[in-house]
Design a protein around this motif. Structure first.
Motif, PDB file in Angstrom:
ATOM      1  N   ALA A 106       0.717  -1.200  -0.013  1.00  0.00           N
ATOM      2  CA  ALA A 106      -0.003   0.057  -0.080  1.00  0.00           C
ATOM      3  C   ALA A 106       0.934   1.189   0.018  1.00  0.00           C
ATOM      4  O   ALA A 106       1.804   1.337   0.628  1.00  0.00           O
ATOM      5  CB  ALA A 106      -0.923  -0.117   1.359  1.00  0.00           C
ATOM      6  N   ASN A 107       0.458   2.352  -0.782  1.00  0.00           N
ATOM      7  CA  ASN A 107       1.175   3.442  -0.643  1.00  0.00           C
ATOM      8  C   ASN A 107       2.530   3.360  -1.510  1.00  0.00           C
ATOM      9  O   ASN A 107       3.584   3.970  -0.865  1.00  0.00           O
ATOM     10  CB  ASN A 107       1.154   4.246   0.632  1.00  0.00           C
ATOM     11  CG  ASN A 107       1.566   5.753   0.504  1.00  0.00           C
ATOM     12  OD1 ASN A 107       1.030   6.439  -0.403  1.00  0.00           O
ATOM     13  ND2 ASN A 107       2.334   6.258   1.609  1.00  0.00           N
ATOM     14  N   SER A 135      -8.844  -1.857  -5.824  1.00  0.00           N
ATOM     15  CA  SER A 135      -9.379  -0.979  -6.952  1.00  0.00           C
ATOM     16  C   SER A 135      -8.319   0.156  -6.817  1.00  0.00           C
ATOM     17  O   SER A 135      -8.576   0.900  -7.854  1.00  0.00           O
ATOM     18  CB  SER A 135     -11.025  -0.477  -6.615  1.00  0.00           C
ATOM     19  OG  SER A 135     -10.868  -0.025  -5.206  1.00  0.00           O
ATOM     20  N   SER A 136      -7.356   0.257  -5.776  1.00  0.00           N
ATOM     21  CA  SER A 136      -6.615   1.744  -5.983  1.00  0.00           C
ATOM     22  C   SER A 136      -5.251   1.061  -6.463  1.00  0.00           C
ATOM     23  O   SER A 136      -4.395   1.940  -6.193  1.00  0.00           O
ATOM     24  CB  SER A 136      -6.671   2.238  -4.505  1.00  0.00           C
ATOM     25  OG  SER A 136      -5.687   1.533  -3.433  1.00  0.00           O
ATOM     26  N   PHE A 138      -3.451   0.565  -9.689  1.00  0.00           N
ATOM     27  CA  PHE A 138      -3.697   0.501 -11.171  1.00  0.00           C
ATOM     28  C   PHE A 138      -2.448   0.785 -11.956  1.00  0.00           C
ATOM     29  O   PHE A 138      -1.345   1.334 -11.567  1.00  0.00           O
ATOM     30  CB  PHE A 138      -4.739   1.413 -11.479  1.00  0.00           C
ATOM     31  CG  PHE A 138      -4.703   2.886 -10.810  1.00  0.00           C
ATOM     32  CD1 PHE A 138      -3.838   3.870 -11.526  1.00  0.00           C
ATOM     33  CD2 PHE A 138      -5.179   3.187  -9.521  1.00  0.00           C
ATOM     34  CE1 PHE A 138      -3.836   5.146 -10.913  1.00  0.00           C
ATOM     35  CE2 PHE A 138      -4.909   4.448  -8.977  1.00  0.00           C
ATOM     36  CZ  PHE A 138      -4.101   5.528  -9.875  1.00  0.00           C
ATOM     37  N   LEU A 168      -3.852   2.533  -1.897  1.00  0.00           N
ATOM     38  CA  LEU A 168      -4.289   2.553  -0.630  1.00  0.00           C
ATOM     39  C   LEU A 168      -4.074   1.303   0.184  1.00  0.00           C
ATOM     40  O   LEU A 168      -4.270   0.832   1.197  1.00  0.00           O
ATOM     41  CB  LEU A 168      -5.962   3.186  -0.469  1.00  0.00           C
ATOM     42  CG  LEU A 168      -6.078   4.557  -1.146  1.00  0.00           C
ATOM     43  CD1 LEU A 168      -7.584   4.580  -1.553  1.00  0.00           C
ATOM     44  CD2 LEU A 168      -5.517   5.485  -0.016  1.00  0.00           C
ATOM     45  N   GLY A 169      -4.047   0.088  -0.879  1.00  0.00           N
ATOM     46  CA  GLY A 169      -3.870  -1.159  -0.360  1.00  0.00           C
ATOM     47  C   GLY A 169      -5.114  -1.813  -0.296  1.00  0.00           C
ATOM     48  O   GLY A 169      -6.184  -1.264  -0.547  1.00  0.00           O
ATOM     49  N   PRO A 170      -5.093  -2.967   0.475  1.00  0.00           N
ATOM     50  CA  PRO A 170      -4.058  -3.838   0.965  1.00  0.00           C
ATOM     51  C   PRO A 170      -2.924  -4.211  -0.240  1.00  0.00           C
ATOM     52  O   PRO A 170      -3.220  -3.908  -1.450  1.00  0.00           O
ATOM     53  CB  PRO A 170      -4.768  -4.964   1.438  1.00  0.00           C
ATOM     54  CG  PRO A 170      -5.918  -4.715   1.748  1.00  0.00           C
ATOM     55  CD  PRO A 170      -6.434  -3.611   0.520  1.00  0.00           C
ATOM     56  N   GLN A 231       7.804  13.360  -3.859  1.00  0.00           N
ATOM     57  CA  GLN A 231       6.965  12.070  -3.944  1.00  0.00           C
ATOM     58  C   GLN A 231       5.478  13.030  -4.406  1.00  0.00           C
ATOM     59  O   GLN A 231       4.736  12.320  -5.140  1.00  0.00           O
ATOM     60  CB  GLN A 231       6.715  11.459  -2.862  1.00  0.00           C
ATOM     61  CG  GLN A 231       8.119  10.752  -2.491  1.00  0.00           C
ATOM     62  CD  GLN A 231       7.884   9.163  -2.214  1.00  0.00           C
ATOM     63  OE1 GLN A 231       6.663   8.685  -2.117  1.00  0.00           O
ATOM     64  NE2 GLN A 231       8.830   8.749  -1.625  1.00  0.00           N
ATOM     65  N   LEU A 232       5.162  13.981  -3.981  1.00  0.00           N
ATOM     66  CA  LEU A 232       3.941  14.606  -4.243  1.00  0.00           C
ATOM     67  C   LEU A 232       3.844  14.891  -5.790  1.00  0.00           C
ATOM     68  O   LEU A 232       2.952  14.700  -6.598  1.00  0.00           O
ATOM     69  CB  LEU A 232       3.798  15.935  -3.540  1.00  0.00           C
ATOM     70  CG  LEU A 232       2.330  16.707  -3.577  1.00  0.00           C
ATOM     71  CD1 LEU A 232       2.030  17.531  -2.149  1.00  0.00           C
ATOM     72  CD2 LEU A 232       2.460  17.743  -4.752  1.00  0.00           C
ATOM     73  N   ARG A 235       3.621  11.672  -7.975  1.00  0.00           N
ATOM     74  CA  ARG A 235       2.356  10.985  -7.733  1.00  0.00           C
ATOM     75  C   ARG A 235       1.191  11.633  -8.856  1.00  0.00           C
ATOM     76  O   ARG A 235       0.289  10.880  -9.078  1.00  0.00           O
ATOM     77  CB  ARG A 235       1.665  11.154  -6.328  1.00  0.00           C
ATOM     78  CG  ARG A 235       2.584  10.279  -5.707  1.00  0.00           C
ATOM     79  CD  ARG A 235       1.996  10.502  -4.120  1.00  0.00           C
ATOM     80  NE  ARG A 235       0.841  10.179  -3.744  1.00  0.00           N
ATOM     81  CZ  ARG A 235       0.234   9.447  -2.546  1.00  0.00           C
ATOM     82  NH1 ARG A 235       1.064   8.757  -1.792  1.00  0.00           N
ATOM     83  NH2 ARG A 235      -0.824   9.192  -2.387  1.00  0.00           N
TER      84      ARG A 235
ATOM     85  N   VAL B  85       1.188  11.516   1.306  1.00  0.00           N
ATOM     86  CA  VAL B  85       2.345  10.911   0.590  1.00  0.00           C
ATOM     87  C   VAL B  85       3.267  10.260   1.471  1.00  0.00           C
ATOM     88  O   VAL B  85       3.651   9.245   1.222  1.00  0.00           O
ATOM     89  CB  VAL B  85       3.201  12.371  -0.134  1.00  0.00           C
ATOM     90  CG1 VAL B  85       4.323  11.758  -0.571  1.00  0.00           C
ATOM     91  CG2 VAL B  85       2.008  12.879  -1.134  1.00  0.00           C
ATOM     92  N   LEU B  90      -5.152   7.332   4.703  1.00  0.00           N
ATOM     93  CA  LEU B  90      -6.207   6.818   3.526  1.00  0.00           C
ATOM     94  C   LEU B  90      -7.119   8.072   3.276  1.00  0.00           C
ATOM     95  O   LEU B  90      -7.437   8.121   1.944  1.00  0.00           O
ATOM     96  CB  LEU B  90      -6.992   5.721   4.154  1.00  0.00           C
ATOM     97  CG  LEU B  90      -7.087   4.526   3.598  1.00  0.00           C
ATOM     98  CD1 LEU B  90      -5.815   3.804   3.995  1.00  0.00           C
ATOM     99  CD2 LEU B  90      -8.106   3.476   4.202  1.00  0.00           C
ATOM    100  N   GLN B 112      -2.861   3.275   6.853  1.00  0.00           N
ATOM    101  CA  GLN B 112      -2.715   1.820   6.443  1.00  0.00           C
ATOM    102  C   GLN B 112      -1.158   1.719   7.024  1.00  0.00           C
ATOM    103  O   GLN B 112      -0.368   2.369   6.657  1.00  0.00           O
ATOM    104  CB  GLN B 112      -2.934   1.426   5.435  1.00  0.00           C
ATOM    105  CG  GLN B 112      -2.257   1.932   4.330  1.00  0.00           C
ATOM    106  CD  GLN B 112      -0.946   1.813   4.114  1.00  0.00           C
ATOM    107  OE1 GLN B 112      -0.492   0.722   4.270  1.00  0.00           O
ATOM    108  NE2 GLN B 112       0.108   2.583   3.439  1.00  0.00           N
ATOM    109  N   ASP B 285     -12.173   5.109  -3.775  1.00  0.00           N
ATOM    110  CA  ASP B 285     -11.198   4.226  -3.776  1.00  0.00           C
ATOM    111  C   ASP B 285     -10.773   4.033  -2.098  1.00  0.00           C
ATOM    112  O   ASP B 285     -10.719   3.182  -1.535  1.00  0.00           O
ATOM    113  CB  ASP B 285      -9.932   4.358  -4.460  1.00  0.00           C
ATOM    114  CG  ASP B 285      -9.953   3.944  -5.872  1.00  0.00           C
ATOM    115  OD1 ASP B 285     -11.121   3.091  -6.293  1.00  0.00           O
ATOM    116  OD2 ASP B 285      -9.230   4.312  -6.705  1.00  0.00           O
ATOM    117  N   TYR B 293     -10.130  -2.898   5.295  1.00  0.00           N
ATOM    118  CA  TYR B 293      -9.414  -2.823   6.319  1.00  0.00           C
ATOM    119  C   TYR B 293     -10.258  -3.199   7.540  1.00  0.00           C
ATOM    120  O   TYR B 293      -9.881  -3.892   8.344  1.00  0.00           O
ATOM    121  CB  TYR B 293      -8.589  -1.265   6.643  1.00  0.00           C
ATOM    122  CG  TYR B 293      -7.462  -1.386   5.598  1.00  0.00           C
ATOM    123  CD1 TYR B 293      -6.498  -2.132   5.539  1.00  0.00           C
ATOM    124  CD2 TYR B 293      -7.236  -0.605   4.839  1.00  0.00           C
ATOM    125  CE1 TYR B 293      -5.279  -2.136   4.678  1.00  0.00           C
ATOM    126  CE2 TYR B 293      -6.223  -0.129   3.871  1.00  0.00           C
ATOM    127  CZ  TYR B 293      -5.365  -0.947   3.845  1.00  0.00           C
ATOM    128  OH  TYR B 293      -4.100  -0.815   2.927  1.00  0.00           O
TER     129      TYR B 293
END
Lengths: 279, 297
Positions: A106-107, A135-136, A138, A168-170, A231-232, A235, B85, B90, B112, B285, B293
């Motif tokens: 995740a992330n 679904s998050s 991709f 967002l995971g998992p 990173q911002l 993304r 970031v 979430l 998470q 999402d 979770y």
């Protein structure tokens, strides 16, 4: 009309191949989640951290050897713990260069990049079999977001600039097979499609939005959070359809504004490497 | 047989100690490392059960973050980006309305961490207030680097900023996030058997639902709290449907169980879709991940 054309163009980058039996996928997922895999974090410059791979087939036969290269692949000891997966790979009968399990936490992100640049100039293809996803998670290619849903084989052409995320995971786990073109591959690839419902064009970023995000990155950098600022901006590739390499240019610009010419140069070089641009 | 008396140092306790550390400690370490990387952060205090040594696997990670008065507005503005970031949040942080007023602003993030949803509370306090905060709050100090100087005008600006932010009405998206955070708190209370706190937080959840209905359908309401809802809201089919949802909420059991909380979430998501669908923009999402979770918890 335009949409159909765009979709046809995109299907050269990402396409759906055969469906797989659901119970087979379930058993493969169980194997992937429970086998004693030596997960390795390589390709550090391509990722945010959180991208782990382990090899099922490669030239050395070592599961911990995950830096892909040309060669004729043989099974690693890990694959012996995964009989269902081994059975599917044998049934497909492809000419395997490398087969890996890839876990994206995740992330975690694989930044915008191209693959295969360091390999021999022969025809090869990358197949993905999603085993555990959400679904998050991709892929973005050609300014389009594609969630590779489970239940089938996907083909990615990684010589196009692309990036992958699991916002967002998992955690997401895919089986990834790099295969050489041969009759078996041609048979598998005979029926390719890209259903419109799986391809979501990302919105264009207006000047105002880019300026606001750049200001947010500056704010983070001004507070001392340089990595987060970078990173911002990286993304943004997953939120907007941007011309190739824009996120790297924005980071280089950020460092110019911050007066750090060394960091500017570092990101300019990183852009050339990650996108396999001729120097 | 002679008696062997071992000194504690001779016992191999390190592994046992390691194995019995609270599972939130790696997250606490990560967030503390993240926050303290900025020179704007002058103090870090851990409070709550992780500070007192009474943590269980459901405990939240609760920080007071001292921020140089000069930097407080910029730091507050940057916090959502930072936590998304680099912190793994979430959702945007919920502006905490339960926390005691210590001269700053509280936020709750759902983060998470290692496949689980964890609650991270960050209370941002101007550095000039930290001495007062430390007199009022028991906690463990992780970082103490007081600024050389805080100018009176910087303190004034920080105070005004906090006051403005606390006065600002919550948007529908913020109120939706409030529901999601409160539902996590409620699940924790239910698992721990904390019925009285569950009762209090369940009431807060209903109030948040009322606030959401008002923010969506009567944003200019001149009436306080629960007054005149029918007169202002039940004028349209959407309004009547929302009030029916609110009625279902307040007539549910006084102390909820997990099923009641899940039903409340379903109701609020449907209500949001009906009354203020824009609040769901970009959150679908996150809500899917949130529910996954919760199921895994």
């Amino acid at each position: 009309m335009e949409e159909a054309q765009a979709l046809r163009g995109l299907s050269g980058q990402i396409a759906q191949l055969d469906r797989l039996d659901e119970t087979l996928i379930e058993r493969m997922r169980h194997e992937a989640l429970t086998a004693p895999a030596p997960w390795k974090a390589e390709y550090g410059e391509f990722q945010s951290g959180g991208w782990w791979t382990t090899s099922l087939m490669n030239a050395s036969g070592e599961a911990g050897d995950v830096l892909i290269a040309d060669g004729s692949a043989r099974s690693t000891p890990l694959l012996k713990h995964m009989p269902t997966t081994a059975g599917l790979l044998a049934d497909l009968g492809l000419s395997y260069m490398w087969v890996r399990l890839a876990r994206l936490e995740a992330n975690a992100f694989l930044w915008e990049h191209r693959d295969y640049n360091e390999l021999d100039q022969v025809e090869r293809h990358r197949l993905h079999i999603p085993l555990h996803t959400n679904s998050s998670a991709f892929l973005v290619t050609g300014g389009t977001k594609v969630h590779m849903a489970g239940g089938r084989i996907w083909r990615l052409t990684p010589t196009y600039a692309h990036g992958v995320c699991n916002l967002l995971g998992p955690g997401r786990i895919h089986l990834i097979a790099d295969v050489y073109a041969d009759d078996a591959y041609d048979r598998l690839a005979r029926r390719t499609q890209l259903h419109p419902s799986v391809a979501e064009p990302l919105p264009q970023a207006s000047e105002a939005v880019l300026a606001e995000r750049f200001a947010a990155a500056r704010r983070l950098a001004g507070l001392g959070y340089i990595d987060a600022a970078e990173q911002l901006l990286l993304r943004l590739f997953y939120s907007f359809a941007l011309p190739e390499g824009t996120v790297y240019d924005l980071i280089a610009d950020l460092h110019t504004v911050l007066g750090d010419s060394e960091a500017n140069q570092r990101w300019t070089t990183a852009k050339a490497k990650l996108l396999a641009l001729a120097s | 047989m002679p008696t062997l008396s071992l000194a504690p140092a001779e016992l191999r306790l390190a592994e046992l100690t390691e194995a019995n550390q609270p599972s939130q400690l790696p997250l606490l370490t990560r967030i503390a490392g993240l926050l303290s990387a900025s020179a704007a952060v002058t103090h870090l205090l851990v409070r709550g059960s992780l500070a007192s040594g009474t943590a269980d696997r459901l405990s939240d990670v609760d920080f007071i973050v001292g921020v140089h008065d000069r930097d407080l507005p910029a730091f507050t503005l940057a916090l959502n980006d930072l936590m998304t970031v680099a912190g793994g949040a979430l959702l945007p942080g919920w502006r905490d309305t339960i926390v005691a007023d210590l001269g700053g602003i509280g936020f709750v993030f759902l983060v998470q961490h290692e496949g689980k949803l964890q609650q991270v509370d960050l209370y941002l306090a101007p550095a000039s207030q930290i001495a007062t905060v430390r007199r009022k709050v028991a906690g463990k100090v992780l970082l103490d680097r007081p600024p050389a100087e805080v100018a009176p005008e910087q303190t004034e600006r920080a105070t005004a900023y906090v006051s403005e932010l606390l006065k600002r009405p919550k948007s529908c998206a913020e109120l939706l996030i409030e529901h999601l955070v409160l539902a996590v708190l409620l699940h924790k209370r239910i698992r721990r058997g904390q019925r009285f706190i569950a009762y209090a937080e369940w009431h807060l959840l209903h109030c948040a639902t009322k606030d959401l209905v008002k923010a969506a359908l009567a944003p200019a309401s001149r009436f306080w709290g629960w007054y005149q809802l029918r007169e202002e809201i039940a004028l349209t089919p959407i309004g009547r449907a929302c009030l029916a949802d609110l009625d279902a909420a307040i007539t549910s059991p006084a102390v909820p169980d997990a099923t009641d909380v899940e039903a409340a979430l379903d109701r609020v998501l449907a209500l949001t879709e009906r009354a203020c669908p824009d609040a769901l923009d970009g959150l679908s999402d996150a809500i899917t991940a949130y529910r996954t979770y919760l199921e895994l918890a």
